[in-house]
Design an enzyme around this catalytic site. Structure first.
Site, PDB file in Angstrom:
ATOM      1  N   ASP A 153       0.886  -1.146   0.000  1.00 31.02           N
ATOM      2  CA  ASP A 153       0.000   0.000   0.000  1.00 31.02           C
ATOM      3  C   ASP A 153       0.935   1.210   0.000  1.00 31.02           C
ATOM      4  OD1 ASP A 153      -2.149   1.635   0.010  1.00 31.02           O
ATOM      5  OD2 ASP A 153      -3.133   0.733   1.727  1.00 31.02           O
TER       6      ASP A 153
HETATM    7  C1  BGC Z   1      -4.840   3.354  -0.318  1.00 30.08           C
HETATM    8  C2  BGC Z   1      -4.909   2.262  -1.364  1.00 30.08           C
HETATM    9  C3  BGC Z   1      -4.695   2.860  -2.715  1.00 30.08           C
HETATM   10  C4  BGC Z   1      -3.387   3.625  -2.743  1.00 30.08           C
HETATM   11  C5  BGC Z   1      -3.072   4.224  -4.082  1.00 30.08           C
HETATM   12  C6  BGC Z   1      -3.591   4.208  -0.463  1.00 30.08           C
HETATM   13  O1  BGC Z   1      -3.620   5.258   0.414  1.00 30.08           O
HETATM   14  O2  BGC Z   1      -4.871   2.772   0.956  1.00 30.08           O
HETATM   15  O3  BGC Z   1      -6.137   1.611  -1.302  1.00 30.08           O
HETATM   16  O4  BGC Z   1      -4.709   1.850  -3.700  1.00 30.08           O
HETATM   17  O5  BGC Z   1      -3.478   4.659  -1.795  1.00 30.08           O
HETATM   18  O6  BGC Z   1      -4.100   4.961  -4.601  1.00 30.08           O
END
Ligand code: BGC
Length: 679
Positions: free
Chosen positions: A243
């Site tokens: 993540d």
């Molecule tokens: C979120 C993810 C997401 C990523 C990129 C993160 O802050 O938790 O779900 O895919 O950002 O967009």
């Protein structure tokens, strides 16, 4: 040198990856394990969703990079089709539709220049306060697994790699970067992992690790989750990426833990840091080879496949795609209450309609975090009603600020629609820099919304409450005073049009709740948005309500229709490896409608602690008035197994099971019979 070409076989890809790996310098290998960068300012100044994010790949070796874009409400890049949020789609219980949503998303990812979709979000809704509840499909492991698999199928048809996230047990938003989620082995295996396994079985190309810790270890470093279970037991062939920004905490932890790619840029996977860890023998080059080859192999699998079509930019947000968004909105709305046949509204009997509430005319498609599909024009509830009625009926609008005005408007109308609920300010991804989102403060409506409902219904008994939101909203205190309640969700670009068709009966609502709505929030599991540590128990949602005999306001799987359905002739056939349930469904009302048949298996006679019942099958179908349809649902034996932590294996009990089939999880809505498995 072996050449990269379209239509490469698995063994050709394998040979190529091995060949490249032999040639590559350490630095070139490490380049497969990192995102190619992102400017943090861009991330939070509204520019985040505007383009795809590049990672890995090598020009020298002719390996394309993977190009990330996000979801799950649609592709987040401006102009793309904005669907109802996943939770709404979960309420459709329509897997064919979800696959078609995935198909549209896959096409739009490609037309936007991407090849990886980060939006198969399948975390369990353990508690409705979770800020990102709207990004998942519901509270039931089986149901979210089937939906995640359907979205994966649709997206990957277009040679887009799908990412299932957030692995695992990510369901508190504000504490997500720090919280340690504790749980016993059975809970992990039976409640928090099976839906990920289901997506892996469906061929999901990549997994995103969660920010939180599970049993003391950050998920991005969690060798038990990533190496032992995902890559070991489940034989996952793709790669794991982090993540974003905070998903890796140190170089050695990530690499030994089994995290293949640090996204969206190298912080701990910087070449120098990895080189030092190697020199100090804290990691071995085999681990680097493994990560790099997983990434290259997966990218090549998807980029060398023949495309089923071409992907022109004109596909993005096109009419056909909006049509799928409209269908999803129509099929997802849940009619929770309809007394005195207030709904559907009859055009012929209404001269003046009144619509109330700020939310009737704002673009309200869900949270403003990473899942926000950047579109300007949305069919709001008010616009949808006006589109539908044209000049035929006068529609008065009142934002609800002036209580006296509200009462007058309500009094003069033949029917009143009150649009209330939540926005991105109440729930969503918590983004400190933008000061938005986070977990819900409480589960009820805002006081002014409750006042508005009460004011309208005091003057107009034909009062219909339309609820907007991404998970359970408690309604005690006002639900008994209004005759009709429709849960309309964050319903996407076409939401207002769908709403109008449902309210006036052009579409018969068929959605059912993918979660339990409590009467009393005390009946829910403990939730603390600031938790450093929390214990996730084996029971939540309907399994908890069943076990404790709590009475919900509306049970899991519940939803009304403008027609009625009768169930009869429940039968069960047991073969050597599955059970086959059959039942007849009759549309006993006057209009055509969709019914969602649910199958639960009861474990009341188990020797161990098991849920009263678990969802193990469902099917959505359309029936004309008086039509009778036979329904067949199969459940493989393996889906009845429980995880025995002592033997470390899945076991199938030889007990008498109960089979329940019906229209909701509520006992009185289910027919039942018993069966034994063959030895
Ligand atoms: C979120 C993810 C997401 C990523 C990129 C993160 O802050 O938790 O779900 O895919 O950002 O967009």
């Amino acid at each position: 040198m072996i050449e990269i070409k379209k239509g490469m076989t698995e063994s050709e890809i394998e040979d190529y990856v091995n060949y490249v790996l032999e040639q590559m310098t350490l630095q070139e290998k490490v380049a497969q394990m990192i995102g190619n960068g992102i400017n943090i300012k861009v991330l939070f100044d509204g520019g985040f969703g505007k383009r795809v994010y590049d990672a890995a790949g090598s020009e020298k070796y002719n390996i394309p990079s993977f190009k990330f874009t996000d979801g799950p409400r649609g592709v987040i890049i401006p102009g793309s089709t904005c669907f109802p949020v996943s939770m709404a789609r979960g309420a459709s219980w329509d897997l064919d539709l979800e696959e078609r949503v995935g198909d549209v998303i896959g096409k739009e990812v490609r037309a936007n220049g991407g090849n990886l979709f980060g939006g198969v979000c399948i975390n369990n809704l353990r508690h409705p306060s979770w800020g990102r509840a709207q990004e998942t499909y519901g509270e039931d492991t089986f149901q979210i697994g089937e939906f995640g698999a359907a979205l994966t199928r649709g997206v990957q048809k277009h040679n887009v790699m799908a990412t299932a996230k957030h692995f695992a047990a990510n369901s508190i938003e504000k504490a997500r970067f720090k919280v340690n989620v504790k749980m016993d082995e059975r809970t992990l295996r039976e409640v928090y992992l099976p839906h990920f396994k289901r997506c892996v079985e469906e061929g999901c190309a990549t997994i995103m690790s969660a920010y939180n810790k599970v049993r003391g270890k950050y998920c991005g470093h969690n060798d038990y989750l990533l190496r032992d279970i995902l890559k070991g037991e489940w034989s996952f062939q793709g790669f794991v990426h982090s993540d974003w920004i905070h998903g890796v905490k140190d170089t050695v932890g990530g690499i030994t833990g089994g995290l293949d790619v640090e996204m969206p840029r190298a912080k701990y996977y910087k070449f120098k840091k990895i080189e030092t860890a190697l020199q100090e023998s804290k990691i071995s080059e085999t681990l680097i080879d493994e990560a790099a080859s997983r990434v290259m192999r997966t990218i090549l699998r998807y980029t060398t496949k023949e495309d089923p079509q071409t992907y022109e930019p004109s596909l993005i947000g096109c009419k056909e795609h909006r049509q799928v968004a409209l269908e999803a909105a129509e099929k997802s709305m849940v009619l929770l209450k309809n007394e005195k046949d207030v709904l559907p509204l009859d055009k012929k009997k209404i001269n003046k309609l009144a619509m109330f509430g700020k939310l009737a005319r704002v673009r309200n498609t869900g949270d403003h975090g990473s899942s926000d599909v950047n579109i300007k024009k949305v069919i709001t509830p008010l616009k949808g009603i006006r589109n539908f009625l044209g000049d035929s009926i006068e529609v008065a609008y009142d934002d609800g600020k002036d209580p006296r005005g509200v009462k007058n408007t309500a009094k003069e109308a033949d029917a009143a629609i009150v649009v209330v609920g939540l926005t991105y300010k109440d729930e969503g991804e918590y983004i400190i820099e933008k000061r938005t989102g986070g977990d819900r403060e409480n589960l009820s409506l805002h006081d002014d919304h409750i006042e508005l409902i009460k004011a309208v219904v005091s003057e107009n008994e034909k009062c219909i409450v339309v609820l907007i939101g991404g998970s359970a909203i408690t309604m005690e205190g006002w639900k008994d005073h209004v005759p009709a309640i429709l849960l309309a969700w964050y319903s996407g670009v076409e939401g207002g049009n769908a709403l109008a068709k449902i309210l006036f009966g052009d579409v018969n609502p068929g959605g059912k709740l993918p979660f339990t709505i409590p009467k009393d929030p005390q009946h829910l599991p403990f939730f603390d948005k600031n938790a450093e540590e929390i214990e996730y128990g084996y029971y939540h949602g309907y399994t908890l309500f069943d076990k404790e005999s709590y009475e919900p306001a509306f049970p899991f799987g519940y939803g009304l229709s403008y027609t009625s359905f009768n169930y009869s002739n429940l039968n069960v056939e047991v073969t050597d490896d599955k059970i086959i349930a059959t039942v007849d469904i009759k549309n006993s009302g006057k209009v055509a409608g969709d019914e969602i048949v649910q199958l639960y298996i009861g474990f009341e006679l188990s020797q161990i602690d098991r849920p009263v019942k678990l969802l193990k099958g469902f099917s959505r179908m359309n029936l004309e008035p008086n039509e009778i349809k036979p329904v067949k649902i199969e459940v493989p034996y393996k889906n009845l197994a429980w995880y025995n932590p002592k033997s470390k294996s899945w076991e199938i009990e030889q007990i008498t099971y109960t089979l329940y089939v019906g229209s909701s999880s509520r006992k009185e809505d289910l027919l039942s019979t018993q069966f034994n498995l063959r030895n």
